[in-house]
Enzyme design. Structure first.
Site, PDB file in Angstrom:
ATOM      1  CE  LYS A 161      -1.147   2.825   2.521  1.00 58.05           C
ATOM      2  NZ  LYS A 161      -1.179   4.308   2.607  1.00 58.05           N
ATOM      3  N   GLY A 215       4.972   3.169  11.108  1.00 61.86           N
ATOM      4  CA  GLY A 215       4.339   4.563  11.108  1.00 61.86           C
ATOM      5  C   GLY A 215       3.913   5.050  12.407  1.00 61.86           C
ATOM      6  CB  SER A 216       1.188   7.267  13.495  1.00 61.34           C
ATOM      7  OG  SER A 216       0.188   6.794  12.997  1.00 61.34           O
ATOM      8  N   GLY A 229      -0.957   2.343  13.108  1.00 58.60           N
ATOM      9  CA  GLY A 229      -0.597   1.044  13.402  1.00 58.60           C
ATOM     10  C   GLY A 229      -1.517   0.198  14.064  1.00 58.60           C
ATOM     11  CD  GLU A 280       7.196   9.475  18.046  1.00 67.67           C
ATOM     12  OE1 GLU A 280       6.130   8.584  17.952  1.00 67.67           O
ATOM     13  OE2 GLU A 280       8.111   9.617  17.222  1.00 67.67           O
ATOM     14  CD  GLU A 310       9.600   1.056  13.677  1.00 72.08           C
ATOM     15  OE1 GLU A 310       9.455   2.250  14.184  1.00 72.08           O
ATOM     16  OE2 GLU A 310      10.398   0.945  12.681  1.00 72.08           O
ATOM     17  CB  CYS A 323      10.972   5.233  14.490  1.00 73.29           C
ATOM     18  SG  CYS A 323      12.196   4.325  13.643  1.00 73.29           S
TER      19      CYS A 323
END
Lengths: 508, 508
Positions: free
Chosen positions: B183, B240-241, B245, B392, B264, B301
């Site tokens: 994707k 990603g975020s 996720g 974050e 992750e 990250c």
């Protein structure tokens, strides 16, 4: 002596108000002990103790954990006949089975002890630093598996020892360095308490931290629900029904912090029999399978519930013979009236489907809790269209699906739910033509057996006891064998660590 | 040339009606290509092709897969400057970064090629039969890892190459024998299409089955949602975020057949600095960390978002110096105005919390899309009480938490969410007293770095890039290094198999 209490760490506690008894299916009578379900505060205490114990337990050497595991095995053996008698009174299973399962259980504990005596299971890896690498220096990195935290274990109804209190889930979790809280199975709470007492005794003797193990009684689903939702629980092991396993999986997935659930669940274990095999040894196969289907009242997760073959006179003859031989085997007592009722109910539901033919059904007068064996058959096309026919009927029940041709046979297999096992019964002259069958079957199962029976799960390195959903909730793991420890461990990396601060294992 | 179309297997298709463009954050202008989101029937076609391809692709030799992976690397390099230029136009990142990330990407592909050239990764195990064992014979069992099926890969916004179309998730899944449907990330759809074209070219050249790879454009969440829910998809890789996720994890868990998701996600990567380290080299540490915090506009990250120390004059001086040095570093362009807006919004939200003090904030006039760096500080007690301070802030932002004493420092660490990394900056004389800190930190992270910075994730055997939730959805796996392949493989056992029917690898 069985107290009916919970082990909250090393202490016997019974603060709750919900009580229950176990049932002797052979006598059709309640057993004597009154068990008290764990209260909310006891669950809380067990979880807190487990988390505290984890800090110490995760750090002790593999040797010390091995001593603990071996001591559990010894203490289980030291329970002697009281364990065997309790087991029998709570399951209706015969003495030989009880002793055999005890042997398997202590064998598993010793296997995991041997596994963690060396640290090979931790998959140690090392990449050395390259300080002058361009454009950036390479750091020194060490990696090994470490335990994930306290594990909740849900035992199986059909294996009160080998897949319960000190069974494979508990043994592998304790081996990895994870404390365990067992949600004891209500059908064999006495067996569970005795085994729990052996674990607690072993923990005390070998100086393990209090809370490394707890055993919680439960009558219904509440204790298990609270346990899986508890933020201090970091993983779940389960053996049982699809409904139960999926419910726990869903609870764990909805937590603010989702945790891994390894649930080993239902399976109908398809067996494919070639024309050549039927021709050459149909009668022998019928005898073997009549035995496998009725073994232990069919109460095995690897019971062969589905046989597949190509429509032919040989297959018709085989089905008739399988039916006769199956119902010739003496009926056996099931674990609990509830299980027997479900067996009758599910068997009747499947048998009532359109296009299904009952070949043979055990028709002698049976005592309560005993299971009448049953063999049914159906056409491939009908089986493909009706998902109800794919339901597991837990007990001495098997369905033979008669397929029109190989394409349909492959289609039937491809459309099965995930399974623990698949079996192929074939002759040497078949081998050349079996490629597509093996490939299709492999995609749906965790293990393929050749010319054997699926019942009997060898405890060894090369065993996979698991498979695509719903055989298990995560096909990437096995519930049996040393690799079962991987369910409870995570990789951890130490970058540029001073030697003084590395764990002993990594100092080399 | 970038067409804006989807790769449905080897074919470029654009049947859909939803279109979008990527954005050049440096020029603050849309890029030219009009991308077409994959339609429902294209998603369906990609999934069907993947399932068909899986039958063949799962069975080909490791050598053949290695040739394919190496060909992908070669084709990516053959894209030359068009790839680098597109990457830069879609991210605002500098040329050196683009080239470096391309190097990492092809390096990963070659690493996985080397891994699967031998079959060691399959963890082959063998238990030999003992036919005369009592009471039951022991069967012959062979076990190895096999691929789980088609994988959906969701690339990261901040790594258009190394963690995207042909990044670690795709490379490890293809290496294991799983087809991949990407994707594509809407912010760098052009880069994605170019890399996709390289994969398709490599697949054709090396004779891989059509459908081993597809690349789907998407503007919003619909394509990804449908992909994760598709019954033919058997696993998901995501970078990603937390929000993204977790959404995919929840979708996968709710499927009739749940599938593994390795996501992750977020991390604030705590860094603990001892008093001795501040005393001896506070200034040097401030310089290093000002660099690490602002590196790549903080869009990593493993960016150090949280520094922890004990309240003291040394810490105060360090904070001041860190603030100054951080805002002295030139501001950098962020990947997209949306990311910049979120950075400003989240930074302002955190900064507005009670008890929080802004130490320094980049205050020069900035072009649009550029990120003003910011250093803030807070007391340990305030940090413990307010979960919003644990958020974050993706960008060049860091918070220094001043703890009253070691007990509070440990409490802060114990109460952090799961993290990818933790870092300890300490002097030799500290080592003896660091046991509790290491233990507490280890429980919250996947990797501890000693006297370094968390940014920079070495691609090697000993790397763990993952960690307790929400650093990842499953701490038992890593996204980086050869072991990342384990996310897409399951054990499979062959019991009493005739040699003729075993896969080549097991014939020995």
């Amino acid at each position: 002596m069985i107290t009916g209490k919970n082990y909250i760490g090393n202490d016997l506690k019974a603060e709750g108000t919900v009580t229950f008894k176990t049932f002797n299916p052979k006598l059709h009578l309640d057993n004597n002990t009154l068990f008290t379900e764990a209260s909310d505060s006891e669950i809380e205490d067990a979880a807190n103790l487990a988390q505290e114990a984890f800090k110490e337990y995760a750090k002790i050497s593999g040797n010390e954990r091995a001593v603990f595991l071996k001591a559990i095995a010894d203490e289980i053996m030291a329970l002697g006949d009281s364990l065997i008698d309790t087991y029998m009174s709570e399951t209706g299973l015969p003495k030989g089975r009880a002793q055999g399962e005890r042997g398997r259980t202590v064998g598993q504990l010793r296997m995991f002890a041997n596994l963690v005596e060396t640290d090979n299971w931790r998959e140690l890896k090392h990449d050395e630093a390259i300080p002058d690498r361009a454009p950036a220096p390479k750091p020194d990195l060490l990696k090994m598996l470490i335990p994930i935290g306290p594990i909740a274990v849900f035992g199986a109804s059909n294996f009160p020892l080998a897949y319960s209190t000190a069974g494979g889930d508990t043994a592998s979790a304790l081996a990895s360095g994870c404390p365990v809280i067992v949600k004891s199975h209500p059908m064999h709470a006495g067996t569970g308490e005795l085994v729990g007492s052996a674990i607690v005794k072993a923990a005390k003797k070998t100086g393990m931290p209090n809370g490394v193990f707890s055993n919680l009684n439960s009558k219904g689903i509440e204790v298990g629900t609270k346990l899986v939702q508890h933020p201090k629980i970091k993983g779940v092991g389960f053996t049982g029904s699809i409904k139960g396993g999926r419910a726990l999986y869903d609870l764990a997935a909805k937590r603010p912090e989702p945790i891994p659930v390894f649930a080993e669940m239902g399976s109908i274990n398809p067996v494919i029999i070639t024309q050549n095999a039927l021709l050459k040894r149909g009668s022998e196969i019928a005898t073997t399978y009549a035995g496998s289907i009725t073994l232990g009242a069919g109460q095995f997760c690897t019971n062969p519930g589905l046989l597949l073959g190509l429509k032919s006179d040989h297959l018709s003859d085989f089905i008739t013979e399988l039916g006769q031989k199956t119902i010739e085997n003496e009926a056996q007592c099931m674990l609990h009236p509830n299980i027997q009722h479900n067996y009758i109910k599910n068997g009747a539901m499947v048998s009532s489907q359109n296009g299904l033919e009952v070949i043979a059904e055990y028709d002698q007068v049976l005592e309560e809790s005993y299971a009448p064996s049953k063999i049914v058959t159906v056409n491939g096309a009908v089986f493909l269209e009706n998902p109800k026919l794919h339901t597991e009927v837990f007990g001495p029940f098997s369905m033979v699906v008669q397929c029109d041709n190989e394409a349909q046979l492959l289609e039937v297999i491809a459309n099965l739910d995930g399974q623990l096992t698949g079996t192929i019964i074939a002759e040497k002259e078949d081998y050349d033509g079996l490629g597509a069958l093996v490939n299709t079957l492999q995609n749906r199962v965790g293990r393929i057996i050749f010319n054997g029976v699926p019942t009997g799960v060898e405890v060894c390195e090369s065993m996979t006891h698991g498979g695509p959903y719903p055989a298990s909730t995560d096909s990437r793991f096995t519930a049996v064998g040393p690799d079962a420890i991987k369910r409870w461990a995570r990789p951890f990396s130490y970058q540029d660590f001073p030697k003084e601060l590395l764990p002993e294992i990594l100092k080399e």
